[in-house]
Design a protein around this motif. Structure first.
Motif, short mmCIF file in Angstrom:
data_model
loop_
_atom_site.label_atom_id
_atom_site.label_comp_id
_atom_site.label_asym_id
_atom_site.label_seq_id
_atom_site.Cartn_x
_atom_site.Cartn_y
_atom_site.Cartn_z
N VAL A 1 6.73 3.43 -6.58
CA VAL A 1 7.41 2.80 -5.47
C VAL A 1 6.87 1.21 -5.59
N GLY A 2 5.95 1.01 -6.40
CA GLY A 2 5.55 -0.41 -6.76
C GLY A 2 4.34 -0.79 -5.91
N ALA A 3 3.57 0.07 -5.26
CA ALA A 3 2.40 -0.26 -4.49
C ALA A 3 1.22 -0.91 -5.50
N ASP A 4 0.57 -1.81 -4.79
CA ASP A 4 -0.68 -2.39 -5.42
C ASP A 4 -1.84 -1.60 -5.23
N PHE A 5 -1.95 -0.62 -4.02
CA PHE A 5 -3.15 0.19 -3.94
C PHE A 5 -2.65 1.34 -3.39
N LEU A 6 -3.44 2.55 -3.66
CA LEU A 6 -3.54 3.74 -2.54
C LEU A 6 -4.29 3.24 -1.28
N ALA A 7 -4.18 3.85 -0.30
CA ALA A 7 -4.96 3.59 0.80
C ALA A 7 -5.06 5.02 1.71
N THR A 8 -6.27 5.12 2.06
CA THR A 8 -6.56 6.45 2.98
C THR A 8 -7.32 6.11 3.94
N SER B 1 4.59 6.51 1.94
CA SER B 1 3.33 7.32 2.22
C SER B 1 3.48 8.94 1.93
N TYR B 2 2.50 9.56 2.01
CA TYR B 2 2.46 11.14 1.88
C TYR B 2 1.41 11.73 2.50
N PHE B 3 1.60 12.61 3.53
CA PHE B 3 0.83 13.20 4.25
C PHE B 3 0.46 14.73 4.06
N MET B 4 -0.77 15.05 4.18
CA MET B 4 -0.87 16.49 4.10
C MET B 4 -1.68 17.28 5.17
N LEU C 1 0.66 -1.12 0.07
CA LEU C 1 -0.01 -0.08 0.01
C LEU C 1 0.84 1.34 -0.12
N PHE C 2 0.45 2.34 -0.54
CA PHE C 2 0.84 3.64 -0.48
C PHE C 2 -0.25 4.33 0.20
N LEU C 3 0.25 4.83 1.43
CA LEU C 3 -0.85 5.60 2.55
C LEU C 3 -0.61 6.99 2.02
N PHE C 4 -1.70 7.67 2.22
CA PHE C 4 -1.70 9.11 2.19
C PHE C 4 -3.08 9.50 2.82
#
Length: 334
Positions: A280-287, A256-259, A230-233
């Protein structure tokens, strides 16, 4: 803003802020300020700090508890960063921007009416127009113009709270000694918490309960999700809590990337997050669910987004609600 200047440069302004807070509380303590006292019980879920304490999951837990017992209740919220004026009642599907992301999320998950506006005035409107059995006030600890039967304070960690500075040098809205006004204290992930003033304290944690694909809300098996990267935001007050929880839930995080908290997303930002996830090779965005509210109207090109849904687990939950009900039945206003 605080990152641009040394902490010491903000301290004189924090001292002035402390003086203003002390004067306001003194006026309320001596009955020199008007206070609206609703004819029904009022529970406030608030905090000493700005942002990221975990108040919304606790508020949702209270709504579930009292709704399951058939209690007719209304939520009072200021509707932070809403695009509307005056009193607004959220009781049907509408644009989240009119009420703010948190108020809209509370209504969407519970279908309990949410009245937004200045808290004492919103409470009066709810009493006169909806006449509920119980008022739940979101983020109400500092709003002493509205009397409460129970004040619940929520924070991430007592040790970090008591070492914080007041605004604008730190995150505190008022000195930690003022927690003595509270009746119950909830802290994230602390076993047997000990704090001063003999205040009943309970620890709580976030539990991942569901994962849904956005925007169709199709549920994804949690065990299957754990096998993906996962790529967290998110736009949160305390993004480190999100990362910590993801690790505890055994999710594989590739980046991850945070605002800032309550950040209103734009299409170009979502497009950038998709490209970053692919890099970065993530399968999903996650939030989070709150962030998903603010994604309304945007398009997700050629990628999958997962919304992580959580509940809060209170250690000693039965004792917590027993103490809460004892206070409610006493009907002692503060």
């Amino acid at each position: 803003m605080q990152k641009l200047f040394p902490h010491s440069l903000w301290l004189p302004f924090s001292w002035l802020f402390r003086l203003g807070v002390a004067l306001k509380n003194l006026l309320y303590d001596y009955g020199l300020m008007p206070v609206y006292r609703p004819p029904m019980a009022v529970i406030s879920v608030g905090g000493l700090e700005i942002g990221g304490g975990g108040k919304t999951p606790i508020l949702l837990a209270l709504i579930r508890y009292f709704s399951n017992r058939g209690t007719d209740l209304v939520v009072i919220s200021r509707g932070y960063k809403r695009r509307s004026e005056g009193i607004q009642c959220l009781n049907k599907e509408t644009d989240w921007r009119v009420f703010g992301d948190e108020a809209y999320l509370v209504w969407r998950k519970t279908k309990v009416p949410v009245v937004v506006g200045k808290k004492w005035w919103a409470a009066r409107w709810a009493v006169e127009n909806l006449n509920p059995e119980l008022l739940l006030v979101d983020d109400g600890f500092q709003h002493r113009a509205l009397a409460r039967t129970v004040d619940i304070v929520v924070s991430s960690d007592w040790d970090s709270v008591k070492s914080e500075s007041l605004l604008p040098a730190g995150r505190l809205r008022e000195p930690v000694k003022n927690i003595r006004r509270a009746h119950l204290y909830l802290l994230r992930q602390r076993k047997n918490p000990k704090i001063p003033h003999d205040l009943p304290a309970f620890s709580f944690s976030y539990e991942l309960t569901r994962a849904r694909l956005w925007p169709d809300r199709r549920e994804l098996e949690l065990e299957a999700l754990k096998k993906k990267t996962l790529f967290l935001f998110a736009g949160l007050g305390r993004p480190e809590n999100f990362l910590e929880s993801a690790n505890r839930w055994e999710l594989s995080v590739a980046g991850s990337y945070f605002m800032p908290d309550h950040h209103p997303y734009k299409q170009v930002e979502l497009d950038w997050l998709v490209e970053k996830s692919k890099t970065v090779g993530a399968d999903f965005l996650a939030t989070t669910e709150k962030d998903a509210v603010r994604l309304s109207g945007l398009k997700l090109p050629d990628f999958s987004l997962v919304v992580l849904e959580i509940d809060c687990k209170i250690e000693g939950e039965e004792l917590f609600f027993r103490k809460l009900e004892d206070r409610l039945f006493g009907r002692t206003f503060v």
